[in-house]
Design a protein around this motif. Structure first.
Motif, PDB file in Angstrom:
ATOM      1  N   MET A   1       6.561   5.055   1.186  1.00 16.18           N
ATOM      2  CA  MET A   1       5.468   5.467   0.317  1.00 16.18           C
ATOM      3  C   MET A   1       5.713   6.888  -0.195  1.00 16.18           C
ATOM      4  O   MET A   1       5.458   7.863   0.487  1.00 16.18           O
ATOM      5  CB  MET A   1       4.151   5.418   1.080  1.00 16.18           C
ATOM      6  N   THR A  27       0.147   8.752  -6.144  1.00 22.03           N
ATOM      7  CA  THR A  27      -0.862   8.160  -5.275  1.00 22.03           C
ATOM      8  C   THR A  27      -1.988   9.171  -5.134  1.00 22.03           C
ATOM      9  O   THR A  27      -1.791  10.271  -4.637  1.00 22.03           O
ATOM     10  CB  THR A  27      -0.269   7.820  -3.905  1.00 22.03           C
ATOM     11  N   PHE A  30      -6.151   6.905  -0.754  1.00 20.73           N
ATOM     12  CA  PHE A  30      -5.981   5.701   0.052  1.00 20.73           C
ATOM     13  C   PHE A  30      -7.314   5.327   0.684  1.00 20.73           C
ATOM     14  O   PHE A  30      -8.097   6.192   1.053  1.00 20.73           O
ATOM     15  CB  PHE A  30      -4.996   5.947   1.204  1.00 20.73           C
ATOM     16  N   GLY A  32      -7.841   2.762   3.660  1.00 20.19           N
ATOM     17  CA  GLY A  32      -7.268   1.785   4.577  1.00 20.19           C
ATOM     18  C   GLY A  32      -5.828   1.493   4.208  1.00 20.19           C
ATOM     19  O   GLY A  32      -5.122   2.338   3.675  1.00 20.19           O
ATOM     20  N   GLU A  33      -5.380   0.271   4.495  1.00 23.67           N
ATOM     21  CA  GLU A  33      -4.002  -0.097   4.210  1.00 23.67           C
ATOM     22  C   GLU A  33      -3.844  -0.899   2.923  1.00 23.67           C
ATOM     23  O   GLU A  33      -2.733  -1.125   2.463  1.00 23.67           O
ATOM     24  CB  GLU A  33      -3.453  -0.925   5.374  1.00 23.67           C
ATOM     25  N   VAL A  34      -4.958  -1.344   2.350  1.00 24.21           N
ATOM     26  CA  VAL A  34      -4.873  -2.258   1.221  1.00 24.21           C
ATOM     27  C   VAL A  34      -5.240  -1.600  -0.110  1.00 24.21           C
ATOM     28  O   VAL A  34      -4.582  -1.822  -1.116  1.00 24.21           O
ATOM     29  CB  VAL A  34      -5.782  -3.489   1.452  1.00 24.21           C
TER      30      VAL A  34
END
Length: 51
Positions: A1, A27, A30, A32-34
């Motif tokens: 990432m 980015t 964020f 969470g992870e999704v």
């Protein structure tokens, strides 16, 4: 990432016919992870006008 990533911009339609340049993807956040949010900066160095 990676925090930022550069990708090439080639082609296009309408006002951006035959464009060339670089798009920088960053980015931004964020959740969470999704889920994530991207910021995109687009710099066009060459653009042709349609005749």
């Amino acid at each position: 990432m990676n925090k930022t990533r550069d990708i090439s911009v080639v082609g296009g339609t309408g006002d951006f016919f035959m464009s060339r340049g670089v798009a920088t993807l960053m980015t931004d956040a964020f959740e969470g992870e999704v889920y994530f949010r991207l910021r995109v900066d687009i710099n066009l160095y060459e653009c042709w006008e349609k005749a």
